[in-house]
Design a protein around this motif. Structure first.
Motif, short mmCIF file in Angstrom:
data_model
loop_
_atom_site.label_atom_id
_atom_site.label_comp_id
_atom_site.label_asym_id
_atom_site.label_seq_id
_atom_site.Cartn_x
_atom_site.Cartn_y
_atom_site.Cartn_z
N PRO A 115 12.79 7.48 2.84
CA PRO A 115 12.30 8.80 2.44
C PRO A 115 12.45 10.06 3.11
CG PRO A 115 11.17 7.57 4.61
CD PRO A 115 11.58 6.84 4.07
N ASP A 134 9.24 7.70 -4.96
CA ASP A 134 8.70 7.04 -3.28
C ASP A 134 7.43 6.64 -3.16
OD1 ASP A 134 10.52 8.85 -1.77
OD2 ASP A 134 9.90 10.76 -2.99
N ASP A 135 7.22 5.98 -4.88
CA ASP A 135 6.59 5.24 -4.63
C ASP A 135 5.98 4.70 -5.98
OD1 ASP A 135 4.04 6.45 -5.89
OD2 ASP A 135 3.37 7.17 -4.27
N GLN A 172 11.64 2.52 -2.19
CA GLN A 172 11.99 3.83 -1.48
C GLN A 172 13.07 4.43 -1.47
OE1 GLN A 172 10.31 4.41 1.43
NE2 GLN A 172 9.28 6.16 0.94
#
Length: 182
Positions: A115, A134-135, A172
């Motif tokens: 992240p 990120d998702d 991610q």
């Protein structure tokens, strides 16, 4: 142990940006950036980029505002500075380490697994692409052409499969790549 920010003066993405640094450690920097509400994606090797509209939040988190030159001097004294001439190599080392942790080969030009941090901007080259996820509901693919879109989709499928094989629900991170000159 103090965090420092300079005066925003770099235009990008429709706003003006400044830098946030620590005079002690990256751990302190990450913790302070989190307290101030900065995205982990705003981290760039030795500093966080912050938009001008978050100044009050930074000050509320105890960040000391300084001039641009003073910020550079503090960062150099801290030993955390990644000089401009070393930044490309530092990005390549980060990319190689993250790709190795994932089991990815070959290594894209700029690659982040996790992240924190951001990949280089999309270059204006045929076949170039940039991926950010990120998702799974926040996937962003940038490409100038069909070959870039195809290469992005292929890399995304590979890294997602590798992340799942390593026990993660999805990949991610961010990646930027383009065909290498022959």
């Amino acid at each position: 142990m103090t965090l420092f920010a300079d005066t925003p003066r770099w235009d990008n993405h429709g706003t003006v940006w400044g830098h946030l640094i620590s005079d002690v450690s990256l751990e302190e920097l990450h913790a302070g950036a989190l307290r101030a509400g900065l995205s982990p994606r705003a981290f760039d090797l030795d500093h966080y980029d912050w938009p001008v509209d978050l100044r009050g939040r930074l000050e509320g988190a105890g960040v000391r505002m300084v001039g641009n030159r003073e910020l550079t001097r503090i960062l150099i004294r801290s030993g955390l500075r990644v000089p401009q001439g070393r930044r490309a190599r530092a990005r390549a080392e980060r990319s190689a380490a993250d790709a190795a942790r994932l089991g990815l080969a070959p290594v894209p030009r700029d690659f982040i697994w996790g992240p924190r941090g951001h990949a280089d901007p999309l270059p204006v080259l045929p076949g170039a692409f940039r991926i950010s996820q990120d998702d799974p509901s926040r996937l962003r693919i940038q490409a100038h052409d069909g070959p870039g879109e195809a290469a992005a989709a292929a890399l995304l499928a590979r890294v997602d499969a590798l992340a799942r094989a390593a026990g993660h629900p999805f990949w991610q991170g961010q990646a930027m790549d383009a065909p290498r000159p022959s």
